[in-house]
Design an enzyme around this catalytic site. Structure first.
Site: not given
Ligand code: GCO
Length: 262
Positions: A164, A151
């Site tokens: 995350y 991500s």
């Molecule tokens: C958030 C999003 C991110 C994801 C995004 C980028 O809450 O900012 O869910 O955590 O990673 O889609 O990949």
């Protein structure tokens, strides 16, 4: 010296068996469907067998080849059993796309240790285990492709997604570790780093187009918009295809230019 694939076959996945985790919806389903469209037999993983069965019917209706493999990626025994069933049925695993992931959006001081454990178990530890077990089954063939869904949150962070961001940054290290250790066995390992896509995981962030956050992401993204899930599929096809044969250890941002932007 291997002969280059004919131009027509450069992005073909014909003959490949591809396992995609988290393939019921969102980016996982977009990648799985597109890879099937390139000729792969895709094994769709998710936790809900009914949803996977419906996705398999969609593939069949489009003339593509797929099957379901319902298991929780955090259940190591179930994941290994699923890999063993796949090998018994097909005798090969050419590509695994480690895409399954969850998110917890909370201010850091409210993130419980259990929240942290759930996110890192699903988004990082499960990827380590499945990559190791997939590689174990790829080594005898002397070839294989491991693709992880990282991500932009592996490179940067924003308030409210600490666990995350930790997990996704960890996938960057895992990608490099897999690449350097498995290269001698003919296996490549790469990551795709999506920016902001209109997925179910992100629905609370994009469903109100007039929300401050949706507009902010558009402003932070040089292409000025959110990505559509199908727009991530080409990167997966590339990394799994003959075109990606000499790419390993890479983290390919598919983010509309976001990471290039101050
Ligand atoms: C958030 C999003 C991110 C994801 C995004 C980028 O809450 O900012 O869910 O955590 O990673 O889609 O990949």
């Amino acid at each position: 010296m291997t002969s280059p694939a004919p131009a027509g076959d450069l992005f073909s996945l014909a003959g490949q068996v591809v396992l995609v985790t988290g393939a019921s919806r969102g980016l996982g389903w977009a990648m799985a469907r597109a890879m099937a469209g390139q000729g792969a037999h895709v094994v769709l993983n998710g936790r809900d067998g009914a949803t996977l069965a419906a996705r398999c019917e969609e593939l069949a209706a489009a003339g593509h080849s797929g099957e379901a493999a319902a298991f929780d990626v955090t259940d190591e025994a179930a994941a290994i059993a699923a890999l063993d069933r796949l090998m018994a049925r097909h005798g090969r695993l050419d590509t695994i796309v480690l895409n399954a992931g969850i998110g917890v959006r909370k201010p850091l001081l409210e993130v419980t240790t259990d929240d942290y454990r759930q996110v890192t178990e699903t988004n990082l530890t499960a990827c380590f285990v499945l990559a190791r077990e997939a590689a174990r089954r790829m080594v005898p063939a002397g070839r294989g492709r491991i693709i992880l869904t990282a991500s932009v949150m592996g490179f940067v962070a924003r308030p409210g997604v600490a666990a995350y961001a930790v997990a996704k940054a960890g996938l960057h290290g895992l990608t490099r570790a897999l690449a350097v250790e498995l290269g001698p066995q003919g296996i490549t390992a790469n990551a795709i780093a999506p920016g902001y896509f209109k997925t179910e995981l992100n629905r609370p962030l994009w469903q109100d187009p007039d929300s401050g956050f949706a507009r902010w992401i558009e402003q932070r993204t040089p292409l000025g918009r959110w990505g559509e899930p199908d727009e991530v599929a080409g990167a997966a096809i590339f990394l799994a295809s003959p075109a990606g044969a000499f790419v390993s250890g890479a983290i390919l941002a598919v983010d509309g230019g976001m990471l290039a932007n101050l």
